[in-house]
Design an enzyme around this catalytic site. Structure first.
Site, PDB file in Angstrom:
ATOM      1  N   LYS A 126      72.992 -58.218 -47.920  1.00  0.00           N
ATOM      2  CA  LYS A 126      72.634 -58.934 -46.704  1.00  0.00           C
ATOM      3  C   LYS A 126      71.961 -60.248 -47.085  1.00  0.00           C
ATOM      4  CE  LYS A 126      70.104 -58.016 -42.374  1.00  0.00           C
ATOM      5  NZ  LYS A 126      69.299 -56.992 -41.677  1.00  0.00           N
TER       6      LYS A 126
ATOM      7  N   SER B 268      70.967 -55.777 -37.420  1.00  0.00           N
ATOM      8  CA  SER B 268      71.313 -57.096 -37.925  1.00  0.00           C
ATOM      9  C   SER B 268      72.072 -57.070 -39.252  1.00  0.00           C
ATOM     10  CB  SER B 268      70.040 -57.933 -38.092  1.00  0.00           C
ATOM     11  OG  SER B 268      69.192 -57.342 -39.090  1.00  0.00           O
TER      12      SER B 268
ATOM     13  N   SER C 280      68.579 -51.690 -37.736  1.00  0.00           N
ATOM     14  CA  SER C 280      69.503 -52.652 -38.334  1.00  0.00           C
ATOM     15  C   SER C 280      70.305 -52.136 -39.513  1.00  0.00           C
ATOM     16  CB  SER C 280      68.753 -53.928 -38.739  1.00  0.00           C
ATOM     17  OG  SER C 280      68.394 -54.648 -37.591  1.00  0.00           O
TER      18      SER C 280
END
Length: 533
Positions: A105, A186, A210
Site C-alpha cells: 500500500k 482504504s 481498511s
C-alpha cells in the site's frame, strides 16, 4: 499512469493469449500458483525469481494499465528485476519469501526509488529516507517488492464523503469482479491486486476496516493482526491506538506466511508489542481441518444486520459449515457498538492523526509548504481542482482543530472509546468462554458513485478495530457475482487460533472465485434490500 518497470519481451509473449475478460491460463503460468506452490518451484529451481517477477509485471500491464484498467497499482518498482536477478544468483533461499513478489500500500515507506504518497498529489515524488520496519523484514525474507498499490487518499481520513479506492495520485480503483462496483477502502489497491493476480501477496493497513473490508469486497483473505505486533514505524499514520499493517492473500496459508514475516518487535515504534508465540505457529496445519472442541460466538449485531437476505443466506451457510466442522456455536452473543463509542473513537483518531502526521512529515523530506497538517490543508485548498475535485477535507479541518494529546478531551475519548471497547469485548469472550467470534465482514460491493460517496451496507470491522483485537476475514460466498466474507475475531495474540479456524473454513467451503471483470452486475435484483435472488 507512468510505469517505471516494463515487462520483458519474453514475459509479454507469455501473455499474448490473455485478454481482459479471459480468466483461464496455461498451467505453467506462475501467477496461478498458490504461495506454497510458488515457493516450492522457486526453491527447486523450476522457476526463477526473475521469471516470476516478469510474469506479474506483464499481468499488471495487461489488466491494470489496459484491458479492464483496474487502476490498482500506482507504480511498479524500477529495481524489481534487479532484485529478482540477484536472488537468482544466490546459492540458496534468502528466506521464507525468497523470490515471491509483494505489493505494498502506498502509505508504507520504501527507502528506494519508489515514492510514498498516501495517495495524494501533495506527496507526489516524496521518497522516504529508509524502509519501514516491515519492509526491511520483507527484504530480509527474500521478497521482491514489486510495486506500490493505489489506495483511498490519506487512507480515507480526509473527508466523510470520500469514495473508497479514489486518490488524486492514482484515480479510482475498480472492483475486478464487477467493474462499476467499489473495491472498498482504504487498502483497495492492495486487495484488488491480489484478487486479480497482479501480485500473490500484498500488505495493507487498517485503522478501522481498511484491510477486512477491501479483502471481503474483493473476495480474498485479509488479516488485521493485534495492534502493535507489526511495527507502524514508516507508515503514514492515522491513529497509533488502532493503526496496523497486515497481510492480504488469496488463501489463508499465504496470508499466514506473510504475517509470520511481518511480525517483529521494533523499538522505534513506541506501541510495538512482543509477540508471545513463535511466528511459525501461525502457519496452518494441512492435516488439521476440524474444529472440534472450539466455542465460537455468533455475532449478529453488525451494522446492516437483517437488511439484506442474500447476505444473511451466505452467513447462515457459513454457520452451518462451522457446525459441520465440529465447532460449538453460541448463538447469539449480544454486544453493541453504540454511537457514543463511535464518537469517542472518532475523537481519538482526530487527535492522534494531527500529532502523528505532523511527526511523520517533520521526519521526512517533504516540500517546505507541506510539512504539517495545517500546511497540507492550505496546499489542498490552493490545488483543490486537482486534489479535491469530488470531496472535501472536512476531517483534516476537524483534526487540525484538536487541542493535542495532553488535552482532557483526548484522555476522555480514550477512556470512552478504545479502553471501553477493550474491556467490553474481553468480558464478552470470557463470559461465554469463547475461543472466537464469527460475523459477517461485508455486504456485496456498492456501485461507485463519486457524488454520493461510499455506501457501506453491512460491516463489522469496528468490533475488533476499536479495541485493537485481531480479525481474520475469509471468503464465504457470493451474492450475484459479488463476494461476501465472514470474519473471525478473538482476544489479542490469538492469531494462531483464528488462522486455524479460517483455514478449516476455507478448506470446507472453497469460496474463492476468479474475478470475471464484468462491466456491471448481471442479477441486480439480488442486491436489493428485503429480496432474495
Amino acid at each position: 499512469m507512468f510505469r517505471q518497470l516494463r515487462p520483458s519481451r519474453l514475459a509479454l509473449l507469455c501473455l499474448l493469449a490473455w485478454s481482459a475478460t479471459h480468466v483461464g491460463a496455461e498451467p505453467e503460468d506462475p501467477t496461478r500458483l498458490t504461495v506454497p506452490e510458488l515457493r516450492e518451484r522457486l526453491q527447486s529451481g523450476e522457476l526463477t525469481a526473475l521469471a516470476v517477477t516478469e510474469a506479474y509485471v506483464a499481468r499488471i500491464a495487461t489488466l491494470d494499465d489496459q484491458g479492464p484498467t483496474l487502476n490498482a497499482v500506482l507504480a511498479t518498482n524500477p529495481d524489481a528485476r534487479a532484485i529478482a536477478a540477484a536472488l537468482d544468483g544466490r546459492s540458496g533461499a534468502k528466506g521464507p519469501l525468497h523470490g515471491v513478489p509483494v505489493i505494498l500500500k502506498d502509505n508504507i515507506d520504501t527507502g528506494d526509488r519508489m515514492a510514498t504518497t498516501a495517495g495524494s498529489l501533495a506527496l507526489a515524488g516524496h521518497r522516504a529516507p529508509e524502509d519501514a520496519h516491515l519492509v526491511a523484514r520483507l527484504r530480509e525474507a527474500g521478497a521482491v517488492i514489486i510495486g506500490k498499490a493505489n489506495m483511498s487518499e490519506w487512507a480515507n481520513f480526509r473527508s466523510r464523503r470520500s469514495s473508497s479506492g479514489w486518490s488524486s495520485a492514482g484515480g479510482q480503483t475498480r472492483n475486478p469482479h464487477v467493474l462499476d462496483r467499489n473495491p472498498c477502502g482504504s487498502s483497495s489497491g492492495s486487495a484488488v491486486a491480489v484478487a486479480a493476480r497482479l501480485a500473490p501477496l500484498a500488505v495493507g493497513t487498517e485503522t478501522d476496516g481498511s484491510i477486512v473490508c477491501p479483502a471481503g469486497v474483493n473476495g480474498i483473505v485479509g488479516i488485521k493482526p493485534t495492534v502493535g505486533v507489526v511495527s507502524r514505524h514508516g507508515l503514514v499514520p492515522i491513529s497509533h491506538t488502532q493503526d496496523t499493517a497486515g497481510p492480504m492473500a488469496r488463501t489463508v496459508t499465504g496470508a499466514a506466511l506473510l504475517l509470520s514475516v511481518l511480525i517483529g518487535h521494533d523499538p522505534a515504534d513506541p506501541g510495538s508489542k512482543v509477540y508471545p508465540h513463535d511466528p511459525s505457529e501461525l502457519l496452518p496445519d494441512p492435516g488439521r481441518t476440524r474444529l472440534d472442541g472450539l466455542r465460537i460466538g455468533v455475532y449478529r449485531d453488525y451494522y446492516g444486520a437483517g437488511q439484506y437476505p442474500t447476505v444473511e443466506d451466505v452467513y447462515h451457510r457459513a454457520l452451518a459449515t462451522l457446525q459441520a466442522l465440529g465447532a460449538t456455536l453460541v448463538d447469539p452473543v449480544e454486544h453493541q457498538v453504540d454511537d457514543a463509542l463511535f464518537e469517542a473513537d472518532y475523537q481519538v483518531m482526530l487527535h492522534e492523526f494531527k500529532a502523528g502526521l505532523n511527526a511523520y512529515l517533520a521526519s521526512h523530506p517533504v516540500p517546505d509548504d507541506r510539512n504539517s497538517l495545517a500546511d497540507l490543508i492550505a496546499w489542498n485548498q490552493a490545488n483543490a481542482d486537482r486534489v479535491m475535485p469530488i470531496f472535501d477535507q472536512g476531517i483534516f479541518l476537524a483534526a487540525e482543530a484538536t487541542a493535542g494529546l495532553d488535552a482532557p478531551a483526548y484522555e476522555e475519548a480514550l477512556a470512552a472509546g478504545p479502553e471501553r471497547a477493550r474491556h467490553d469485548l474481553t468480558a464478552l469472550l470470557k463470559r461465554h468462554r469463547l475461543d472466537a467470534l464469527v460475523t459477517v465482514a461485508n455486504s456485496f460491493a456498492w456501485k461507485t458513485d463519486w457524488l454520493a460517496g461510499d455506501r457501506f451496507l453491512v460491516g463489522s470491522s469496528s468490533l475488533a478495530a476499536i479495541p485493537g483485537f485481531p480479525n481474520v476475514t475469509v471468503p464465504a460466498g457470493h451474492v450475484s457475482q459479488l463476494p461476501v466474507n465472514v470474519s473471525f475475531i478473538a482476544e489479542p495474540f490469538a492469531e494462531p487460533m483464528l488462522i486455524r479456524i479460517a483455514y478449516a473454513f476455507e478448506q470446507a467451503t472453497g469460496a474463492l472465485r476468479e474475478p470475471r471483470f464484468l462491466p456491471t452486475v448481471e442479477a441486480e435484483a439480488a442486491l436489493s434490500p428485503g429480496t432474495t435472488p
